[in-house]
Design a protein around this motif. Structure first.
Motif, PDB file in Angstrom:
ATOM      1  N   LEU A  18       1.806  -8.362  -5.544  1.00  0.00           N
ATOM      2  CA  LEU A  18       0.803  -7.557  -4.849  1.00  0.00           C
ATOM      3  C   LEU A  18      -0.557  -7.617  -5.550  1.00  0.00           C
ATOM      4  CD1 LEU A  18       2.830  -4.310  -3.978  1.00  0.00           C
ATOM      5  CD2 LEU A  18       2.667  -6.464  -2.708  1.00  0.00           C
ATOM      6  N   ASN A  19      -1.616  -7.557  -4.740  1.00  0.00           N
ATOM      7  CA  ASN A  19      -2.953  -7.512  -5.331  1.00  0.00           C
ATOM      8  C   ASN A  19      -3.282  -6.072  -5.749  1.00  0.00           C
ATOM      9  OD1 ASN A  19      -3.928  -6.084  -3.019  1.00  0.00           O
ATOM     10  ND2 ASN A  19      -4.249  -8.034  -1.945  1.00  0.00           N
ATOM     11  N   LYS A  20      -4.463  -5.869  -6.302  1.00  0.00           N
ATOM     12  CA  LYS A  20      -4.822  -4.561  -6.840  1.00  0.00           C
ATOM     13  C   LYS A  20      -4.786  -3.468  -5.779  1.00  0.00           C
ATOM     14  CE  LYS A  20      -8.491  -2.112  -9.321  1.00  0.00           C
ATOM     15  NZ  LYS A  20      -9.852  -2.209  -9.931  1.00  0.00           N
ATOM     16  N   ASP A  25      -1.893   1.214  -3.080  1.00  0.00           N
ATOM     17  CA  ASP A  25      -1.255   1.809  -1.900  1.00  0.00           C
ATOM     18  C   ASP A  25       0.240   2.029  -2.135  1.00  0.00           C
ATOM     19  OD1 ASP A  25      -3.590   1.907  -0.445  1.00  0.00           O
ATOM     20  OD2 ASP A  25      -3.305  -0.060   0.475  1.00  0.00           O
ATOM     21  N   MET A  26       0.899   1.074  -2.787  1.00  0.00           N
ATOM     22  CA  MET A  26       2.321   1.220  -3.072  1.00  0.00           C
ATOM     23  C   MET A  26       2.557   2.358  -4.060  1.00  0.00           C
ATOM     24  SD  MET A  26       4.526  -0.503  -1.389  1.00  0.00           S
ATOM     25  CE  MET A  26       5.879   0.002  -2.463  1.00  0.00           C
ATOM     26  N   THR A  27       1.632   2.535  -4.999  1.00  0.00           N
ATOM     27  CA  THR A  27       1.757   3.640  -5.954  1.00  0.00           C
ATOM     28  C   THR A  27       1.729   4.976  -5.220  1.00  0.00           C
ATOM     29  OG1 THR A  27       0.726   2.403  -7.764  1.00  0.00           O
ATOM     30  CG2 THR A  27       0.683   4.807  -7.925  1.00  0.00           C
ATOM     31  N   LYS A  28       0.837   5.114  -4.236  1.00  0.00           N
ATOM     32  CA  LYS A  28       0.766   6.348  -3.447  1.00  0.00           C
ATOM     33  C   LYS A  28       2.070   6.569  -2.681  1.00  0.00           C
ATOM     34  CE  LYS A  28      -4.254   6.154  -2.804  1.00  0.00           C
ATOM     35  NZ  LYS A  28      -5.352   5.998  -1.813  1.00  0.00           N
TER      36      LYS A  28
END
Length: 223
Positions: A18-20, A25-28
């Motif tokens: 995944l890019n930054k 978004d995945m962290t959220k």
């Protein structure tokens, strides 16, 4: 594969593919899932499924929003609603783990401060007393900090998709101010400064270590 192994695998997939912006978004999404009623294993399985969808979309040259839509919160809510909540036993284990770890850290802090006082006493060549007084105020402070920590974590998890974080900031600020003002008033008015009991300094360190181990063992046994 247990929870820890699955979590490490998901972390690796995110880091490598995944890019930054996608990682943010995945962290959220992960944070929001942490605040749901799902078990740790179901959280990681959902995370794995979402990652599979996102990576498949990337292979087709599509972005993350094409894979799961633009309303990530609603997407997560729809998935959570379809999965059986964690059992009462799992919920109790989560609470036990949190309380044990928090208590271990607070007891350790208390012991470290008292150890510093013992060192000062040795330097001044005064008589040494290794019995640590546990006051009503200490017990109150420990209970308040554990409850406040739990409340703050719950708010932060629930507001994972809130870009402004206004509610989170207000609640955290209120809890922090309440702690400082409340503790200051109690200490200043000498309310709760009486000793409930005493515990040997070494026993205090052992107690903190025991609670820490209990918390870690509890986390390791999650499936």
């Amino acid at each position: 594969m247990n929870v820890e192994e699955l979590r490490k695998n998901n972390n690796r997939l995110e880091e490598e593919n995944l890019n930054k912006s996608e990682k943010e978004d995945m962290t959220k999404i992960v944070v929001y899932l942490r605040g749901s009623h799902l078990s740790d294993m179901d959280q990681e399985l959902v995370r794995q499924d979402i990652l599979d969808m996102v990576l498949s979309a990337k292979e087709r040259g599509e972005d993350m929003s094409r894979a799961i839509g633009t309303d990530y919160k609603q997407f997560c809510d729809d998935i959570i609603a379809e999965i059986k909540p964690r059992s009462k036993i799992e919920a109790v284990k989560d609470i036990l783990s949190m309380v044990s770890m928090s208590a271990a850290m607070l007891i350790l802090i208390k012991m470290v401060f008292f150890t510093a006082e013992v060192v000062r006493t040795v330097i001044l060549k005064q008589s040494i007393d290794l019995n640590v007084p546990i006051r009503y105020l200490d017990i109150f402070l420990m209970m308040f900090i554990v409850a406040a920590s739990w409340a703050m974590v719950e708010v932060i998890l629930k507001d994972a998709f809130d870009e402004n974080d206004r509610r989170t900031k207000i609640i955290v600020a209120v809890i922090f101010v309440t702690l400082i003002v409340g503790f200051g008033l109690l200490y200043g008015l000498r309310i709760g400064t009486g000793t409930v009991f005493e515990v040997n300094l070494i026993a205090g360190y052992l107690g903190a270590a025991f609670l820490y181990v209990i918390s870690r063992i509890n986390d390791k046994t999650k499936k």
